[in-house]
Scaffold this motif. Sequence first.
Motif, PDB file in Angstrom:
ATOM      1  N   LEU A  62      12.455  27.586  20.908  1.00  0.00           N
ATOM      2  CA  LEU A  62      13.790  27.313  20.386  1.00  0.00           C
ATOM      3  C   LEU A  62      13.746  26.509  19.100  1.00  0.00           C
ATOM      4  O   LEU A  62      14.548  26.735  18.187  1.00  0.00           O
ATOM      5  CB  LEU A  62      14.621  26.569  21.434  1.00  0.00           C
ATOM      6  N   ALA A  63      12.851  25.525  19.026  1.00  0.00           N
ATOM      7  CA  ALA A  63      12.740  24.684  17.836  1.00  0.00           C
ATOM      8  C   ALA A  63      11.357  24.057  17.776  1.00  0.00           C
ATOM      9  O   ALA A  63      10.719  23.835  18.810  1.00  0.00           O
ATOM     10  CB  ALA A  63      13.806  23.591  17.853  1.00  0.00           C
ATOM     11  N   HIS A  64      10.923  23.780  16.559  1.00  0.00           N
ATOM     12  CA  HIS A  64       9.618  23.171  16.298  1.00  0.00           C
ATOM     13  C   HIS A  64       9.826  22.126  15.212  1.00  0.00           C
ATOM     14  O   HIS A  64      10.393  22.432  14.166  1.00  0.00           O
ATOM     15  CB  HIS A  64       8.637  24.246  15.837  1.00  0.00           C
ATOM     16  N   GLU A  65       9.383  20.897  15.470  1.00  0.00           N
ATOM     17  CA  GLU A  65       9.537  19.812  14.506  1.00  0.00           C
ATOM     18  C   GLU A  65       8.205  19.100  14.315  1.00  0.00           C
ATOM     19  O   GLU A  65       7.482  18.863  15.279  1.00  0.00           O
ATOM     20  CB  GLU A  65      10.569  18.793  15.005  1.00  0.00           C
ATOM     21  N   SER A  66       7.906  18.764  13.079  1.00  0.00           N
ATOM     22  CA  SER A  66       6.686  18.017  12.782  1.00  0.00           C
ATOM     23  C   SER A  66       6.943  16.529  12.973  1.00  0.00           C
ATOM     24  O   SER A  66       8.043  16.043  12.735  1.00  0.00           O
ATOM     25  CB  SER A  66       6.236  18.276  11.348  1.00  0.00           C
ATOM     26  N   VAL A  67       5.891  15.813  13.399  1.00  0.00           N
ATOM     27  CA  VAL A  67       5.968  14.379  13.643  1.00  0.00           C
ATOM     28  C   VAL A  67       4.745  13.725  13.007  1.00  0.00           C
ATOM     29  O   VAL A  67       3.635  14.247  13.119  1.00  0.00           O
ATOM     30  CB  VAL A  67       5.986  14.074  15.163  1.00  0.00           C
ATOM     31  N   LEU A  68       4.933  12.586  12.364  1.00  0.00           N
ATOM     32  CA  LEU A  68       3.821  11.817  11.820  1.00  0.00           C
ATOM     33  C   LEU A  68       3.713  10.527  12.618  1.00  0.00           C
ATOM     34  O   LEU A  68       4.614   9.688  12.582  1.00  0.00           O
ATOM     35  CB  LEU A  68       4.046  11.504  10.332  1.00  0.00           C
ATOM     36  N   TYR A  69       2.627  10.402  13.390  1.00  0.00           N
ATOM     37  CA  TYR A  69       2.410   9.203  14.191  1.00  0.00           C
ATOM     38  C   TYR A  69       1.701   8.120  13.373  1.00  0.00           C
ATOM     39  O   TYR A  69       1.943   6.938  13.555  1.00  0.00           O
ATOM     40  CB  TYR A  69       1.590   9.521  15.440  1.00  0.00           C
ATOM     41  N   ALA A  70       0.766   8.531  12.520  1.00  0.00           N
ATOM     42  CA  ALA A  70       0.014   7.643  11.642  1.00  0.00           C
ATOM     43  C   ALA A  70      -0.615   8.526  10.566  1.00  0.00           C
ATOM     44  O   ALA A  70      -0.541   9.759  10.659  1.00  0.00           O
ATOM     45  CB  ALA A  70      -1.066   6.895  12.425  1.00  0.00           C
ATOM     46  N   LEU A  71      -1.241   7.942   9.569  1.00  0.00           N
ATOM     47  CA  LEU A  71      -1.841   8.747   8.500  1.00  0.00           C
ATOM     48  C   LEU A  71      -2.896   9.719   9.021  1.00  0.00           C
ATOM     49  O   LEU A  71      -3.074  10.788   8.474  1.00  0.00           O
ATOM     50  CB  LEU A  71      -2.437   7.838   7.427  1.00  0.00           C
ATOM     51  N   ASN A  72      -3.591   9.337  10.083  1.00  0.00           N
ATOM     52  CA  ASN A  72      -4.628  10.203  10.647  1.00  0.00           C
ATOM     53  C   ASN A  72      -4.207  10.816  11.988  1.00  0.00           C
ATOM     54  O   ASN A  72      -5.040  11.319  12.729  1.00  0.00           O
ATOM     55  CB  ASN A  72      -5.934   9.425  10.827  1.00  0.00           C
ATOM     56  N   HIS A  73      -2.915  10.788  12.285  1.00  0.00           N
ATOM     57  CA  HIS A  73      -2.435  11.263  13.585  1.00  0.00           C
ATOM     58  C   HIS A  73      -1.098  11.981  13.378  1.00  0.00           C
ATOM     59  O   HIS A  73      -0.070  11.348  13.193  1.00  0.00           O
ATOM     60  CB  HIS A  73      -2.273  10.066  14.520  1.00  0.00           C
ATOM     61  N   VAL A  74      -1.164  13.293  13.393  1.00  0.00           N
ATOM     62  CA  VAL A  74       0.038  14.107  13.189  1.00  0.00           C
ATOM     63  C   VAL A  74       0.385  14.823  14.485  1.00  0.00           C
ATOM     64  O   VAL A  74      -0.436  14.912  15.400  1.00  0.00           O
ATOM     65  CB  VAL A  74      -0.162  15.135  12.055  1.00  0.00           C
ATOM     66  N   GLY A  75       1.577  15.335  14.547  1.00  0.00           N
ATOM     67  CA  GLY A  75       1.953  16.039  15.757  1.00  0.00           C
ATOM     68  C   GLY A  75       3.176  16.889  15.579  1.00  0.00           C
ATOM     69  O   GLY A  75       3.630  17.140  14.457  1.00  0.00           O
ATOM     70  N   MET A  76       3.700  17.303  16.686  1.00  0.00           N
ATOM     71  CA  MET A  76       4.895  18.131  16.687  1.00  0.00           C
ATOM     72  C   MET A  76       5.633  17.971  18.007  1.00  0.00           C
ATOM     73  O   MET A  76       5.070  17.517  19.003  1.00  0.00           O
ATOM     74  CB  MET A  76       4.544  19.590  16.442  1.00  0.00           C
ATOM     75  N   ARG A  77       6.879  18.341  17.959  1.00  0.00           N
ATOM     76  CA  ARG A  77       7.715  18.384  19.156  1.00  0.00           C
ATOM     77  C   ARG A  77       8.270  19.795  19.187  1.00  0.00           C
ATOM     78  O   ARG A  77       8.776  20.294  18.176  1.00  0.00           O
ATOM     79  CB  ARG A  77       8.831  17.352  19.029  1.00  0.00           C
ATOM     80  N   GLN A  78       8.131  20.424  20.344  1.00  0.00           N
ATOM     81  CA  GLN A  78       8.627  21.790  20.499  1.00  0.00           C
ATOM     82  C   GLN A  78       9.580  21.861  21.684  1.00  0.00           C
ATOM     83  O   GLN A  78       9.368  21.196  22.698  1.00  0.00           O
ATOM     84  CB  GLN A  78       7.474  22.766  20.723  1.00  0.00           C
ATOM     85  N   TYR A  79      10.581  22.697  21.535  1.00  0.00           N
ATOM     86  CA  TYR A  79      11.551  22.956  22.598  1.00  0.00           C
ATOM     87  C   TYR A  79      11.413  24.430  22.980  1.00  0.00           C
ATOM     88  O   TYR A  79      11.529  25.312  22.125  1.00  0.00           O
ATOM     89  CB  TYR A  79      12.974  22.671  22.100  1.00  0.00           C
TER      90      TYR A  79
END
Length: 157
Positions: A62-79
């Motif tokens: 349904l949706a995909h969003e990028s997330v930045l946790y730290a400079l060396n730690h990226v992620g995403m949230r998906q529904y």
Amino acid sequence: MQAETTSTTRGGGRVSVDLSGYPDLVVVYLGFRVTTWRGLKALLGIGRKLGDLTREKPDGLLAHESVLYALNHVGMRQYWRDFESLEAFTRSEPHKGWWSSFAKDPAGSGFWHETYRRSGGMEAIYLGMPKPIGLGSFAAARAPVGPFMSARGRIAV
């Protein structure tokens, strides 16, 4: 009494959501943490594939969003519409091949995901993370063997 609006507003208006049309909604948080220069190369390779994912939008996403946790730690949230759609995606290419390769050689990086079902149940997996994060920061660790080898097995417990 003033009626509430159903449209979203910009500029700080207070808005909620009606999830009644998504009884089987699944939310997944994912993270990729670079621990060496080799991990940076792996991250750049995955970034291209994630771009394809957001453009092609597999069935159920349904949706995909990028997330930045730290400079060396990226992620995403998906529904996802439901767990079955998410599971079908993870068992198909390109995800299946990427995960199989990554599990054999994390390439100087760590990866994790946490899955939450609206209808109940949560699960998580962590691979190569230098310290506990998320659910792993307070819940007891458990080896992913037997029924804990798959997200379906972990979320059912």
